[in-house]
Design a protein around this motif. Structure first.
Motif, PDB file in Angstrom:
ATOM      1  N   SER A 277      44.204  54.230  51.676  1.00 55.29           N
ATOM      2  CA  SER A 277      44.284  54.817  53.013  1.00 55.29           C
ATOM      3  C   SER A 277      43.656  53.904  54.063  1.00 55.29           C
ATOM      4  N   GLY A 278      43.137  52.766  53.618  1.00 57.08           N
ATOM      5  CA  GLY A 278      42.513  51.822  54.540  1.00 57.08           C
ATOM      6  C   GLY A 278      41.066  52.136  54.837  1.00 57.08           C
ATOM      7  N   GLU A 279      40.492  53.085  54.094  1.00 57.36           N
ATOM      8  CA  GLU A 279      39.090  53.446  54.305  1.00 57.36           C
ATOM      9  C   GLU A 279      38.182  52.474  53.560  1.00 57.36           C
ATOM     10  N   LEU A 280      37.115  52.040  54.213  1.00 58.07           N
ATOM     11  CA  LEU A 280      36.152  51.159  53.555  1.00 58.07           C
ATOM     12  C   LEU A 280      35.345  51.965  52.540  1.00 58.07           C
ATOM     13  N   ILE A 281      35.530  51.638  51.273  1.00 60.98           N
ATOM     14  CA  ILE A 281      34.834  52.338  50.194  1.00 60.98           C
ATOM     15  C   ILE A 281      33.565  51.592  49.803  1.00 60.98           C
ATOM     16  N   ILE A 282      33.639  50.272  49.843  1.00 61.57           N
ATOM     17  CA  ILE A 282      32.466  49.424  49.595  1.00 61.57           C
ATOM     18  C   ILE A 282      32.300  48.559  50.840  1.00 61.57           C
ATOM     19  N   GLN A 283      31.194  48.720  51.511  1.00 64.52           N
ATOM     20  CA  GLN A 283      30.975  48.068  52.789  1.00 64.52           C
ATOM     21  C   GLN A 283      30.966  46.539  52.651  1.00 64.52           C
ATOM     22  N   PRO A 284      31.482  45.832  53.652  1.00 64.31           N
ATOM     23  CA  PRO A 284      31.523  44.361  53.600  1.00 64.31           C
ATOM     24  C   PRO A 284      30.118  43.757  53.585  1.00 64.31           C
ATOM     25  N   ARG A 285      29.805  43.046  52.515  1.00 59.11           N
ATOM     26  CA  ARG A 285      28.512  42.366  52.407  1.00 59.11           C
ATOM     27  C   ARG A 285      28.580  41.145  51.497  1.00 59.11           C
ATOM     28  N   PHE A 286      29.783  40.820  51.038  1.00 59.69           N
ATOM     29  CA  PHE A 286      29.949  39.714  50.105  1.00 59.69           C
ATOM     30  C   PHE A 286      30.611  38.527  50.794  1.00 59.69           C
ATOM     31  N   ASP A 287      30.318  37.338  50.294  1.00 60.74           N
ATOM     32  CA  ASP A 287      30.932  36.129  50.847  1.00 60.74           C
ATOM     33  C   ASP A 287      32.270  35.822  50.193  1.00 60.74           C
ATOM     34  N   MET A 288      32.539  36.445  49.073  1.00 60.79           N
ATOM     35  CA  MET A 288      33.834  36.370  48.403  1.00 60.79           C
ATOM     36  C   MET A 288      33.935  37.570  47.475  1.00 60.79           C
ATOM     37  N   ALA A 289      35.146  38.061  47.258  1.00 65.79           N
ATOM     38  CA  ALA A 289      35.334  39.217  46.389  1.00 65.79           C
ATOM     39  C   ALA A 289      36.705  39.158  45.745  1.00 65.79           C
ATOM     40  N   HIS A 290      36.770  39.513  44.455  1.00 65.69           N
ATOM     41  CA  HIS A 290      38.022  39.550  43.718  1.00 65.69           C
ATOM     42  C   HIS A 290      38.398  40.994  43.387  1.00 65.69           C
ATOM     43  N   GLN A 291      39.604  41.191  42.910  1.00 64.99           N
ATOM     44  CA  GLN A 291      40.071  42.546  42.641  1.00 64.99           C
ATOM     45  C   GLN A 291      39.440  43.096  41.370  1.00 64.99           C
ATOM     46  N   PHE A 292      39.505  44.430  41.249  1.00 59.87           N
ATOM     47  CA  PHE A 292      38.897  45.115  40.111  1.00 59.87           C
ATOM     48  C   PHE A 292      39.776  45.031  38.868  1.00 59.87           C
ATOM     49  N   GLU A 293      39.109  44.990  37.733  1.00 62.35           N
ATOM     50  CA  GLU A 293      39.769  45.015  36.436  1.00 62.35           C
ATOM     51  C   GLU A 293      38.955  45.916  35.522  1.00 62.35           C
ATOM     52  N   GLN A 294      39.543  47.045  35.174  1.00 62.50           N
ATOM     53  CA  GLN A 294      38.858  48.079  34.394  1.00 62.50           C
ATOM     54  C   GLN A 294      37.497  48.420  35.003  1.00 62.50           C
ATOM     55  N   GLY A 295      37.503  48.616  36.314  1.00 62.73           N
ATOM     56  CA  GLY A 295      36.312  49.106  36.985  1.00 62.73           C
ATOM     57  C   GLY A 295      35.254  48.083  37.302  1.00 62.73           C
ATOM     58  N   VAL A 296      35.555  46.804  37.120  1.00 65.58           N
ATOM     59  CA  VAL A 296      34.582  45.734  37.357  1.00 65.58           C
ATOM     60  C   VAL A 296      35.235  44.638  38.192  1.00 65.58           C
TER      61      VAL A 296
END
Length: 320
Positions: A277-296
């Motif tokens: 829905s475009g809602e921020l679920i985890i607030q931006p605080r990382f310098d890089m981020a990858h997609q989730f795989e089995q919850g990680v």
């Protein structure tokens, strides 16, 4: 007695299945690589020069500047002797010794005796290889089933593969027949039934009949994932659905594919995660981020890579 034997067999099978299905994630600590499980527990201590993702029960690792393969228990099942190694796919792995690629099985035996200057991983039973400066496709027995006549060729996906002839891209089926004649400046394999194409310097999408369903209008586009695709215009990124409607506005500096209902996005030079829905679920605080795989998911803060769960909680980070 028979009942006890049956119970023990079921328990053993369940244990083996759980071990096989559990995803392990590569970590780096003090210059050495190992693996953690989904809880953040170290299950293979850092000891390798590099480490890749597990695929089909094995992962490529580097030891003494050579590539080999380990199993989820950390045992080296294929000794390090390659100059490069890729993931196992369709039961075979592409490895390199010197300037040439070859394919091995999970015992480390040579599965296809012929060697190639260029080659891709197997996908849907076929791999693209270079022969006399042109690309064609071999099967798992090493037989050339689609002649080498293309200037470039990608792996098969969803039954077709993109190929390039005389500067234009089209699609072939597994018989080598054109299902879309080469006419596009660029295109990408089908994902979830649609393929990205470039025309006039803009990107859009076609369906399996070759019909344009989302007209080329974007600076860049990516494949569909979970029924949404990333698109870019005026240096901002957002997401569209398969009808071309913008469902998440183009407002991000960068964005990744959706996986498990979440996607990494960049806001004010930091990465966080949004839902569909475009809602921020985890607030931006990382310098890089990858997609989730089995919850990680792997994320980076400064020069430090770590893993988080879907709540944004750090489950593993290198010891100081």
């Amino acid at each position: 007695m028979k009942k006890l034997t049956l119970i023990l067999a079921v328990v053993l099978f369940s244990s083996l299945f759980a071990q096989e299905s559990e995803i392990l994630y590569p970590i780096e600590e003090n210059g050495k690589w190992g693996y953690i499980n989904g809880n953040g527990d170290v299950v293979i201590k850092p000891q390798f020069g590099n480490a890749g993702r597990f695929s089909e029960g094995l992962a490529h690792v580097v030891k003494d500047n050579k590539y080999g393969y380990v199993n989820p228990a950390g045992r080296m099942v294929i000794e390090p002797r390659y100059d490069y190694a890729a993931n196992f796919s369709d039961g075979l792995a592409r490895v390199k010794i010197g300037d040439y690629y070859r394919y091995i099985d999970k015992s480390g035996n040579t599965a296809i005796s012929r060697q190639f200057k260029e080659a891709t991983d197997f996908s849907e039973g076929l791999a693209a290889v270079e022969v006399d400066g042109k690309m064609g496709y071999i099967n798992k027995q090493g037989e050339m089933v689609i002649p080498a006549k293309f200037d470039a060729a990608d792996p098969f996906q969803e039954g077709t593969a993109s190929v390039k002839v005389n500067g234009r891209w089209g699609f072939i089926n597994q018989k080598g027949e054109y299902v879309l004649e080469p006419k596009y400046e660029n295109l990408m394999n089908y994902t979830e039934g649609l393929a990205k194409v470039e025309s006039g310097g803009k990107y859009g999408y076609i369906d399996r009949t070759g019909k344009v369903v989302i007209k080329p209008q974007y600076e860049l586009t990516w494949g569909f994932s979970e029924n949404l695709a990333r698109v870019k215009m005026a240096n901002k990124m957002g997401y569209i659905d398969k009808t071309g409607n913008v469902v998440i506005p183009l407002r991000y500096q960068d964005a990744g594919d959706f996986a498990e209902g979440l996607a990494p996005v960049k806001v004010d030079d930091k990465y966080g995660y949004i839902n569909r829905s475009g809602e921020l679920i985890i607030q931006p605080r990382f310098d890089m981020a990858h997609q989730f795989e089995q919850g990680v998911a792997s994320v980076r803060v400064g020069d430090t890579w770590m893993y988080i769960n879907t709540e944004g909680e750090v489950i593993w980070e290198p010891s100081q």
